[in-house]
Design a protein around this motif. Structure first.
Motif, short mmCIF file in Angstrom:
data_model
loop_
_atom_site.label_atom_id
_atom_site.label_comp_id
_atom_site.label_asym_id
_atom_site.label_seq_id
_atom_site.Cartn_x
_atom_site.Cartn_y
_atom_site.Cartn_z
N TRP A 92 0.83 -1.21 0.00
CA TRP A 92 0.00 0.00 0.00
C TRP A 92 0.86 1.26 0.00
CZ3 TRP A 92 -4.35 1.32 -1.75
CH2 TRP A 92 -5.06 2.43 -1.28
N SER A 93 1.99 1.20 0.69
CA SER A 93 2.89 2.36 0.72
C SER A 93 3.52 2.62 -0.64
CB SER A 93 3.99 2.18 1.78
OG SER A 93 4.96 1.23 1.35
N LEU A 94 3.64 1.58 -1.48
CA LEU A 94 4.21 1.73 -2.82
C LEU A 94 3.17 2.18 -3.84
CD1 LEU A 94 6.38 -1.53 -2.94
CD2 LEU A 94 7.24 0.81 -2.79
N THR A 95 1.90 2.15 -3.46
CA THR A 95 0.83 2.51 -4.38
C THR A 95 0.72 4.03 -4.50
OG1 THR A 95 -0.38 0.53 -3.67
CG2 THR A 95 -1.60 2.17 -4.93
N ALA A 96 0.91 4.54 -5.71
CA ALA A 96 0.88 5.98 -5.94
C ALA A 96 -0.56 6.50 -5.92
CB ALA A 96 1.52 6.30 -7.29
N PRO A 97 -0.75 7.80 -5.71
CA PRO A 97 -2.09 8.39 -5.85
C PRO A 97 -2.69 8.04 -7.21
CG PRO A 97 -0.59 9.97 -4.86
CD PRO A 97 0.25 8.80 -5.29
N GLY A 98 -3.93 7.60 -7.20
CA GLY A 98 -4.57 7.14 -8.43
C GLY A 98 -4.26 5.69 -8.75
N GLY A 99 -3.47 5.04 -7.89
CA GLY A 99 -3.06 3.66 -8.14
C GLY A 99 -4.05 2.64 -7.62
N VAL A 100 -3.85 1.40 -8.04
CA VAL A 100 -4.75 0.30 -7.72
C VAL A 100 -3.96 -0.89 -7.21
CG1 VAL A 100 -6.46 -1.32 -8.66
CG2 VAL A 100 -6.34 1.01 -9.55
N MET A 101 -4.43 -1.49 -6.12
CA MET A 101 -3.94 -2.80 -5.67
C MET A 101 -5.03 -3.82 -5.97
SD MET A 101 -1.78 -2.82 -2.11
CE MET A 101 -3.25 -3.00 -1.11
N SER A 102 -4.68 -4.86 -6.69
CA SER A 102 -5.63 -5.90 -7.06
C SER A 102 -5.03 -7.25 -6.72
CB SER A 102 -5.94 -5.81 -8.56
OG SER A 102 -6.80 -6.85 -8.97
N HIS A 103 -5.63 -7.94 -5.75
CA HIS A 103 -5.05 -9.19 -5.27
C HIS A 103 -6.09 -10.31 -5.33
CE1 HIS A 103 -1.47 -7.13 -3.90
NE2 HIS A 103 -2.24 -6.22 -3.37
N ARG B 284 -8.15 1.14 -4.03
CA ARG B 284 -7.82 2.26 -4.90
C ARG B 284 -7.39 3.45 -4.04
NH1 ARG B 284 -12.42 -0.27 -7.35
NH2 ARG B 284 -11.88 -1.00 -9.44
N ARG B 285 -6.23 4.00 -4.34
CA ARG B 285 -5.76 5.18 -3.60
C ARG B 285 -6.22 6.44 -4.36
NH1 ARG B 285 -2.09 6.33 0.33
NH2 ARG B 285 -1.04 4.29 0.38
N PRO B 286 -6.88 7.35 -3.68
CA PRO B 286 -7.37 8.55 -4.36
C PRO B 286 -6.24 9.33 -5.02
CG PRO B 286 -8.34 8.36 -2.17
CD PRO B 286 -7.26 7.32 -2.26
N ALA B 287 -6.56 9.93 -6.17
CA ALA B 287 -5.55 10.70 -6.91
C ALA B 287 -5.20 11.99 -6.16
CB ALA B 287 -6.08 11.04 -8.29
#
Length: 311
Positions: free
Chosen positions: A200-211, A308-311
């Motif tokens: 989650w810390s590597l996920t940029a604003p606007g990014g998505v983690m899908s597992h 999803r991390r907000p942009a």
């Protein structure tokens, strides 16, 4: 003696040997057939690729990955998902795995299977970078099992990293798509929290983690005499004797993954579940803590968790 129990014993023995991962690969490839890239295995991974791309598109409103840096956790032997990201235009694809499963031979085997199913593969992917497709064809035709893995991966914008992801430092990278398939369930509970937090810390604003999580008993994949809930009959002490560090299974149910995300304050904006089979759950004398969970929760066998991390 049941086949799953024999496999458990063999893998337990292998886990004490030098080069255990390589020995286990050959054991599963030639004995249990568990890692062969057969058609069903190939298209299962291909479907995960399409699902991850769809989750990204739903967030960013675009079908392509041009300008995007991706990361896959636990790629394993066959990098179908990273290759798909490459064809969709990704600038860079990191593959982080705790073990060095990927080899030149397994990469070439992957390309061979993509070529064999190219009509269905390309139809599913939709628009791709044609120059990159040609690069795949060139590698497949020209590379040999003695070719440098790193050189081949570099041509695919693919960076394989063998490391505990908690120690990974990518200070200048902004990763917009992070994914995993059949990985969470193989991570021990005492370290999974730190890994999810790192992702989650590597996920940029606007990014998505899908597992994608497979919560079924993996021994049932090769022994049809047991159900996918068989491993839930054992106490934690009993399971420690059965489980092995080569292919560990944490036995978590989706409820526990939800609780972990809540503890880490990681939102998940989408959850896609397979309900599983309640009748099969009821056939098992469930051990604690599964006996205390709602049957419907225990029965859920597979799920996507999308954040999803907000942009």
């Amino acid at each position: 003696m049941k086949k799953w129990y024999l496999k458990a014993i063999v893998q337990k023995i292998i886990s004490f040997l030098p080069f255990r991962n390589r020995i286990n690969f050959f054991f599963q490839k030639y004995v249990t057939k568990g890692v062969d890239l057969h058609e069903e295995h190939f298209f299962n991974k291909f479907q995960h690729l399409l699902d991850h791309l769809a989750h990204f598109s739903a967030t960013n409103g675009k079908d392509q990955l041009k300008g995007v840096t991706c990361l896959e956790l636990g790629t394993g032997w066959y990098p179908i998902i990273p290759i798909g990201y490459f064809l969709k235009g990704a600038d860079k694809i990191y593959s982080v795995d705790i073990s060095a499963h990927l080899t030149t031979a397994t990469l070439l085997r992957c390309l061979e299977e993509i070529d064999r199913h190219q009509e269905r593969f390309l139809a599913g992917l939709g628009a791709i970078d044609q120059d990159r497709w040609q690069i795949l064809q060139d590698i497949r035709k020209q590379a040999t099992p003695t070719s440098s893995l790193n050189s081949l991966c570099a041509r695919l914008n693919f960076v394989p990293i063998v490391k505990d992801i908690r120690a990974l430092e990518l200070p200048e990278e902004k990763i917009l798509l992070l994914s995993s398939n059949n990985t969470y369930e193989h991570i021990y509970p005492q370290v999974l929290g730190g890994i999810v937090e790192k992702l989650w810390s590597l996920t940029a604003p606007g990014g998505v983690m899908s597992h994608f999580i497979d919560m079924s008993d993996h021994f049932a994949h090769m022994d049809k005499s047991i159900t996918i809930y068989n491993f839930l009959r054992f106490s934690e002490t009993q399971w420690q004797w059965i489980d092995n560090p080569i292919q560990p299974q944490n036995r978590w149910r989706l409820q526990t993954y939800r609780e972990l995300y809540q503890q880490l304050a990681i939102p998940y904006s989408e959850e896609k579940n397979r309900a599983g089979n309640l009748a099969e759950v009821r056939q098992i004398p469930l051990a604690a803590p599964y006996a205390q969970m709602p049957e419907e929760e225990v029965a859920i066998s597979h799920a996507y968790l999308v954040s999803r991390r907000p942009a």
